[in-house]
Design a protein around this motif. Structure first.
Motif, PDB file in Angstrom:
ATOM      1  N   PHE A 351     -41.494 -13.912 -21.783  1.00  0.00           N
ATOM      2  CA  PHE A 351     -40.059 -13.874 -22.039  1.00  0.00           C
ATOM      3  C   PHE A 351     -39.665 -14.506 -23.383  1.00  0.00           C
ATOM      4  N   GLY A 352     -40.656 -14.988 -24.126  1.00  0.00           N
ATOM      5  CA  GLY A 352     -40.353 -15.530 -25.436  1.00  0.00           C
ATOM      6  C   GLY A 352     -39.470 -16.753 -25.400  1.00  0.00           C
ATOM      7  N   CYS A 353     -39.667 -17.582 -24.379  1.00  0.00           N
ATOM      8  CA  CYS A 353     -38.873 -18.793 -24.228  1.00  0.00           C
ATOM      9  C   CYS A 353     -39.786 -19.990 -24.099  1.00  0.00           C
ATOM     10  N   SER A 354     -39.219 -21.173 -23.844  1.00  0.00           N
ATOM     11  CA  SER A 354     -40.001 -22.396 -23.724  1.00  0.00           C
ATOM     12  C   SER A 354     -39.416 -23.286 -22.640  1.00  0.00           C
ATOM     13  N   PHE A 355     -40.335 -23.954 -21.900  1.00  0.00           N
ATOM     14  CA  PHE A 355     -39.892 -24.897 -20.877  1.00  0.00           C
ATOM     15  C   PHE A 355     -39.665 -26.299 -21.463  1.00  0.00           C
ATOM     16  N   GLN A 356     -40.026 -26.464 -22.717  1.00  0.00           N
ATOM     17  CA  GLN A 356     -39.831 -27.757 -23.339  1.00  0.00           C
ATOM     18  C   GLN A 356     -38.361 -27.933 -23.733  1.00  0.00           C
ATOM     19  N   SER A 357     -38.045 -29.125 -24.253  1.00  0.00           N
ATOM     20  CA  SER A 357     -36.659 -29.410 -24.665  1.00  0.00           C
ATOM     21  C   SER A 357     -36.193 -28.357 -25.646  1.00  0.00           C
ATOM     22  N   ARG A 358     -34.917 -28.115 -25.574  1.00  0.00           N
ATOM     23  CA  ARG A 358     -34.350 -27.055 -26.422  1.00  0.00           C
ATOM     24  C   ARG A 358     -34.578 -27.397 -27.894  1.00  0.00           C
ATOM     25  N   LEU A 359     -35.156 -26.410 -28.600  1.00  0.00           N
ATOM     26  CA  LEU A 359     -35.393 -26.557 -30.026  1.00  0.00           C
ATOM     27  C   LEU A 359     -34.534 -25.558 -30.784  1.00  0.00           C
ATOM     28  N   PRO A 360     -34.237 -25.858 -32.031  1.00  0.00           N
ATOM     29  CA  PRO A 360     -33.410 -24.918 -32.806  1.00  0.00           C
ATOM     30  C   PRO A 360     -34.052 -23.536 -32.839  1.00  0.00           C
ATOM     31  N   GLN A 362     -34.933 -21.713 -30.373  1.00  0.00           N
ATOM     32  CA  GLN A 362     -35.853 -21.507 -29.242  1.00  0.00           C
ATOM     33  C   GLN A 362     -35.054 -21.336 -27.957  1.00  0.00           C
ATOM     34  N   ILE A 363     -35.398 -20.288 -27.189  1.00  0.00           N
ATOM     35  CA  ILE A 363     -34.700 -20.008 -25.928  1.00  0.00           C
ATOM     36  C   ILE A 363     -35.315 -20.861 -24.835  1.00  0.00           C
ATOM     37  N   GLN A 364     -34.487 -21.438 -24.017  1.00  0.00           N
ATOM     38  CA  GLN A 364     -34.951 -22.267 -22.914  1.00  0.00           C
ATOM     39  C   GLN A 364     -35.299 -21.381 -21.713  1.00  0.00           C
ATOM     40  N   CYS A 365     -36.508 -21.600 -21.136  1.00  0.00           N
ATOM     41  CA  CYS A 365     -36.904 -20.831 -19.952  1.00  0.00           C
ATOM     42  C   CYS A 365     -36.240 -21.445 -18.716  1.00  0.00           C
ATOM     43  N   SER A 366     -35.687 -20.576 -17.871  1.00  0.00           N
ATOM     44  CA  SER A 366     -35.062 -21.054 -16.639  1.00  0.00           C
ATOM     45  C   SER A 366     -35.965 -20.858 -15.437  1.00  0.00           C
ATOM     46  N   GLY A 367     -36.911 -19.966 -15.539  1.00  0.00           N
ATOM     47  CA  GLY A 367     -37.767 -19.641 -14.415  1.00  0.00           C
ATOM     48  C   GLY A 367     -37.190 -18.576 -13.519  1.00  0.00           C
ATOM     49  N   SER A 368     -35.943 -18.199 -13.776  1.00  0.00           N
ATOM     50  CA  SER A 368     -35.305 -17.164 -12.956  1.00  0.00           C
ATOM     51  C   SER A 368     -35.360 -15.792 -13.620  1.00  0.00           C
ATOM     52  N   GLU A 369     -36.033 -15.693 -14.738  1.00  0.00           N
ATOM     53  CA  GLU A 369     -36.184 -14.391 -15.398  1.00  0.00           C
ATOM     54  C   GLU A 369     -36.984 -13.450 -14.469  1.00  0.00           C
ATOM     55  N   LYS A 370     -36.758 -12.177 -14.635  1.00  0.00           N
ATOM     56  CA  LYS A 370     -37.372 -11.193 -13.743  1.00  0.00           C
ATOM     57  C   LYS A 370     -38.429 -10.369 -14.490  1.00  0.00           C
ATOM     58  N   LEU A 371     -39.594 -10.346 -13.881  1.00  0.00           N
ATOM     59  CA  LEU A 371     -40.679  -9.540 -14.467  1.00  0.00           C
ATOM     60  C   LEU A 371     -40.436  -8.040 -14.323  1.00  0.00           C
ATOM     61  N   GLU A 372     -39.559  -7.670 -13.359  1.00  0.00           N
ATOM     62  CA  GLU A 372     -39.271  -6.244 -13.168  1.00  0.00           C
ATOM     63  C   GLU A 372     -38.672  -5.624 -14.419  1.00  0.00           C
ATOM     64  N   ASP A 373     -38.029  -6.443 -15.225  1.00  0.00           N
ATOM     65  CA  ASP A 373     -37.361  -5.920 -16.422  1.00  0.00           C
ATOM     66  C   ASP A 373     -38.312  -5.853 -17.618  1.00  0.00           C
ATOM     67  N   ILE A 374     -39.528  -6.279 -17.416  1.00  0.00           N
ATOM     68  CA  ILE A 374     -40.483  -6.338 -18.526  1.00  0.00           C
ATOM     69  C   ILE A 374     -41.563  -5.268 -18.340  1.00  0.00           C
ATOM     70  N   ASN A 375     -41.890  -4.623 -19.460  1.00  0.00           N
ATOM     71  CA  ASN A 375     -42.995  -3.655 -19.464  1.00  0.00           C
ATOM     72  C   ASN A 375     -44.020  -4.133 -20.487  1.00  0.00           C
ATOM     73  N   ASN A 376     -45.074  -4.727 -20.000  1.00  0.00           N
ATOM     74  CA  ASN A 376     -46.111  -5.243 -20.878  1.00  0.00           C
ATOM     75  C   ASN A 376     -47.468  -5.047 -20.216  1.00  0.00           C
ATOM     76  N   PRO A 377     -48.576  -5.410 -20.884  1.00  0.00           N
ATOM     77  CA  PRO A 377     -49.909  -5.192 -20.284  1.00  0.00           C
ATOM     78  C   PRO A 377     -50.087  -5.855 -18.924  1.00  0.00           C
ATOM     79  N   PHE A 378     -49.312  -6.862 -18.595  1.00  0.00           N
ATOM     80  CA  PHE A 378     -49.448  -7.512 -17.302  1.00  0.00           C
ATOM     81  C   PHE A 378     -48.792  -6.695 -16.195  1.00  0.00           C
TER      82      PHE A 378
END
Length: 904
Positions: A351-360, A362-378
């Motif tokens: 998702f191109g985000c990070s679980f670490q403290s918010r950086l300039p 950098q998108i903060q990961c919430s953990g609620s993102e959905k893999l159904e919306d992603i099309n990648n090798p996984f």
């Protein structure tokens, strides 16, 4: 070397320091134990070793490999399925430990040590604790797998690889506990060689990974390619740890090469590095042919690389569908194990985000993102090929354990339960793995051959663009190593997209030779570089070599096909055959005409004096001689071959016999002292007997010839290579020359006797004619022998026909032409009656040459008389008794005319 190194390393890490404490021996591990990235406890533990990260430089890693992470999750999915199964290992739980090999040998060593040792730092009592895993699945690369086997082999721990394809791993002597669910590169390399040969690419470039996978695979390909007549212009090796300058050098070699097809036997890590450099140098226009490692890698099938890789071809294993896998993958979430760094890294990468403290920025990961919306090798499960190999490996372990634990086989077993054993010997696990043979729910059969390999079947995939412009993998053919050689590679008829998208590229060192030319090697260059040399007459080319046409065929003008040879024989339709036939018929007609004349005047003195019986028989034989030449014209058949020579021999033998009889009769008649003495010697019966005897002897020779070695039709392909000469083989040359020699003997006898008769009285000149005819006959046939031997083809037959006709015409004109001309005899009557009577007697006198008696036959047929009446009366009175007409040219008294009715 490697084996000793790893054994020392293992014993140093695993055995640690052994010290004695009272009555116990305690083994302590040196250093910290390796911790698995994903783990679960169970009665049976399956180890996993996947390339979850790629090592770029010595201490630098790429971000998580989504494709490899899918492999790891597929392994977990299969284990969960087995744990939920009531038929497979019913009362046994299966756990797992998954490590990261990082696609390199050193991390692979650490991973396998962690799999074997577990997390316990000490081993009580003895230093011979059992491995913490029963079976290991992995690794994804051949080099990493070989490192694992060199350590696991010491303890005979079975290893099942889903992606290690090096042919060297099929060596059961070195790797007795190794299995795999992907075919060996031995078959893939040979399939690639057949593929480039199929498309006519005989001049290719090659690049490979500088490891066991690439080096062994490319070596097998080069060997197979040379057997197929394919040459490799260059073969370069790269490693993911190479400097950018080295990779740039390899790209420059590829660019400067003349080959338009590139065989890329690369692992994914090297392929990524090579493509990045190819983008920098704008390397386009090459037809890529890839190996199993990257040919279905979806992370490469992007628009970024489409300008380079569109139209790529390569072999991969058949894709499959695994029910429920996609739903399982979409459930992956960091919340399943918040402390697991791999899950957190995976989420951040997707998702191109990070679980670490918010950086300039950098998108903060919430953990609620959905893999159904992603099309990648996984999340992409449309091309489940290697994932299916992992799935099969897990089930192979489960079936082997099921059989080892006698699940459902004990009489006391309840609910098909298994009989648990505290210690499962690796040797027994290996044995039961070798014997597995089962079918998945998808219908695919799983088993291993004696080398631990599965069946070698591949799909040929082509990188094509769909309507949206995205690259998709389209199966355009297949390869099955179990089929006969000529049927192993098969195309399914689907159109192939090429790098140029319009037509198949051409990659040859030298253009194919045009029809009628063959390849000639150029000194100092590969066999694929050649010049073209014209084929010889009678040969055709298949662009490589000149092949001789079959015996009854000849090459066409451009020497590209063999066509039936022109069949040659002397026919009635051609000019020469028609002329010879016309002369033959003319001679026969002329002979028949003379026969008719002789028959019409058979009672005349001339015919009677010529021995009419022999004359008619001679004319009949000459007619046969003329007609027998017709049998030599036309297509030879079995009957015509036998007829032509026997008819020729019998006809000329009859002819020579008649002439010999006439000559003997003349000689005997004029050598007699008294007329009465000639009567028994000139008898007709003797003449008939001599003619019949001489002819029968020739017929006997012919019969013997036909019985023992008859002539037969023969296709002569030796004398003229560009055509077939249909001729009659003599069968026995001895028979032919015996027939001809007998005729020559008869003619020689006739010539000798006629020559002896040359000084007979002038009023009998037939002996001279016979002599002259024999000279012509002998001259013709003596000349015939060298001409017959040296004449080619149908001219041999023409020479023989000419000899027959020439000798027949010579005999005919020499003997019968003088009898058909008007002659004269002039005498002087002085004029007086006595002298006129004497002149009349001289005109009439003639000595008979036959008929058996001395009949008085006149030597003239009419007399032109005197100008004086007295002399004319004397001539008329002499000729009157013989009814010879006398024509007077002077005045004659009417009374005389009345009294002498012969006068005119």
């Amino acid at each position: 070397m490697y084996d000793c190194t790893f054994r020392v390393l293992f014993w140093g890490l695993f055995m640690g320091v052994c010290r004695a404490e009272e009555n116990a021996v305690l083994c302590e591990m040196l250093g910290s134990p390796e911790v698995p990235l994903l783990t679960k406890k169970g009665d049976i533990t399956i180890g996993g070793n996947f390339t979850l990260h790629f090592l770029k430089l010595v201490f630098t890693l790429f971000r998580i490999n989504l494709r490899e992470f899918r492999f790891a999750k597929t392994m977990i999915f299969a284990i969960e399925e087995i744990n939920n199964s009531s038929t497979l290992l019913p009362n046994i739980s299966v756990g797992y430990k998954i490590f990261d090999s990082c696609g390199s040998t050193l991390p692979s060593t650490r991973a396998v040590m962690g799999l074997i040792n577990g997390q316990e730092r000490t081993a009580e009592k003895t230093c011979s604790s059992h491995s913490s895993v029963h079976v290991i699945i992995g690794a994804s690369e051949s080099s990493s797998t070989i490192v694992m086997l060199q350590i696991c082999g010491t303890f005979q721990i079975p290893v099942i690889s889903h992606f290690a394809t090096c042919a060297c791993l099929s060596n059961r002597k070195d790797y007795p506990s190794f299995f795999r669910t992907i075919p060996s590169d031995y078959y893939q390399s040979r399939a690639l060689a057949k593929l480039v040969k199929y498309f006519g690419w005989t001049w290719v470039g090659a690049v490979r990974s500088d490891n066991d996978y690439g080096n062994n695979g490319m070596a097998t390909f080069i060997t197979a390619a040379s057997q197929e007549g394919v040459c490799v212009e260059y073969s370069e090796a790269i490693s993911r740890t190479d400097s950018s300058e080295e990779v740039a050098r390899v790209i420059e070699v590829i660019r400067s090469g003349s080959a338009r097809v590139l065989i890329a036997f690369l692992a994914q890590g090297e392929m990524d590095i090579l493509l990045e450099e190819a983008l920098k140098q704008n390397l386009t226009g090459l037809q890529w042919v890839g190996s199993e490692s990257w040919i279905t890698a979806s992370h490469l099938a992007t628009k970024r690389y489409s300008g380079i890789l569109t139209g790529s071809l390569g072999f991969t294993i058949r894709k499959a569908k695994i029910a429920g896998l996609r739903e399982f993958l979409l459930q992956v979430n960091p919340s399943q194990d918040p402390q697991n760094n791999v899950l957190r890294e995976f989420w951040e990468t997707v998702f191109g985000c990070s679980f670490q403290s918010r950086l300039p920025g950098q998108i903060q990961c919430s953990g609620s993102e959905k893999l159904e919306d992603i099309n990648n090798p996984f999340t992409d499960v449309s091309q489940l090929r290697i994932s299916n190999n992992v799935y099969k490996a897990v089930y192979a372990v489960a079936h082997a354990m099921h059989n080892l634990l006698n699940c459902g086989q004990s009489p006391k077993a309840i609910n098909q339960s298994c009989i648990w054993k505290d210690h499962l010997e690796p040797k027994k696990i290996v044995k039961h793995l070798q014997d597995v043979n089962f079918t998945l729910q998808s219908g695919e059969r799983v088993y291993f051959d004696e080398n631990g390999d599965p069946s070698a079947t591949y799909e040929l995939v082509n990188w094509q663009k769909n309507q949206a412009g995205d690259i998709i993998f389209v199966a355009v053919g297949s390869y099955d190593a179990s089929l006969p050689n000529e049927r192993q590679l098969a195309m399914n008829g689907i159109n192939i997209t090429w790098v140029s998208e319009s037509q198949m590229p051409l990659s040859v060192c030298s253009e194919s030779c045009p029809p009628g030319f063959r390849q000639a090697a150029i000194k100092g260059k590969p066999i694929c570089c050649f010049s073209c040399i014209a084929c010889a007459a009678g040969e055709i080319s298949n662009s490589a070599v000149c092949l001789p046409c079959p015996l009854e065929c000849w090459s066409n003008e451009d020497r590209s096909h063999c066509v039936p040879k022109v069949i040659e024989f002397l026919s009635f339709g051609e000019t020469m055959g028609g002329l010879l036939a016309a002369f033959s018929l003319f001679g026969a007609s002329l002979t028949l005409a003379v026969s008719c004349v002789f028959f019409r005047f058979r009672h005349t003195p001339l015919v009677k004096a010529s021995n009419s019986e022999l004359s008619f028989l001679l004319l009949f034989s000459l007619t046969l001689c003329f007609l027998c030449s017709l049998t030599f014209i036309g297509q030879p058949t079995e009957w015509s071959c036998m007829l032509r020579h026997t008819a020729f021999g019998a006809s000329f033998a009859l002819c020579m016999s008649c002439i010999l009889a006439k000559t003997i009769t003349v000689v005997i008649a004029f050598k007699a002292t008294r007329p009465a003495k000639t009567v028994p010697q000139c008898s007709a019966a003797l003449q008939r007997t001599s003619v019949l005897s001489c002819t029968l002897l020739q017929l006997l020779i012919c019969v013997l010839w036909l019985i023992f070695a008859p002539p037969f039709p023969y296709k002569n392909t030796v004398h003229a290579t560009e055509k077939i000469i249909l001729e009659c083989n003599l069968g026995s040359p001895l028979g032919f020359w015996a027939v001809l020699g007998y005729i020559g003997l008869l003619s020689l006898l006739c010539f000798i006797l006629a020559f002896l008769s040359r000084k007979l009285p002038d009023n009998f000149n037939e002996a001279k004619f016979i002599t002259f005819s024999m000279l012509i006959f002998c001259a013709v046939w003596v000349t015939f022998i060298p001409a017959y031997v040296s004449s080619p083809g149908k001219f041999t037959v023409a020479v023989e026909i000419f000899a027959i006709l020439a000798s027949s015409f010579g005999l005919f004109f020499s003997i019968f032409a003088p009898k058909l001309t008007l002659g004269y005899r002039i005498f002087d009557s002085c004029p007086s009656i006595p002298l006129s009577i004497r002149a009349s007697l001289n005109l009439m006198n003639r000595y008979e040459s036959g008929a058996g008696s001395c009949n008085k036959l006149s030597n003239v047929h009419a007399v032109i008389g005197e100008t004086t009446s007295t002399s004319t009366i004397g001539i008329a009175r002499t000729m009157g008794p013989f009814h010879i007409p006398v024509v007077s040219v002077g005045g004659m008294h009417a009374l005389c005319t009345h009294k002498l009715p012969e006068m005119q």
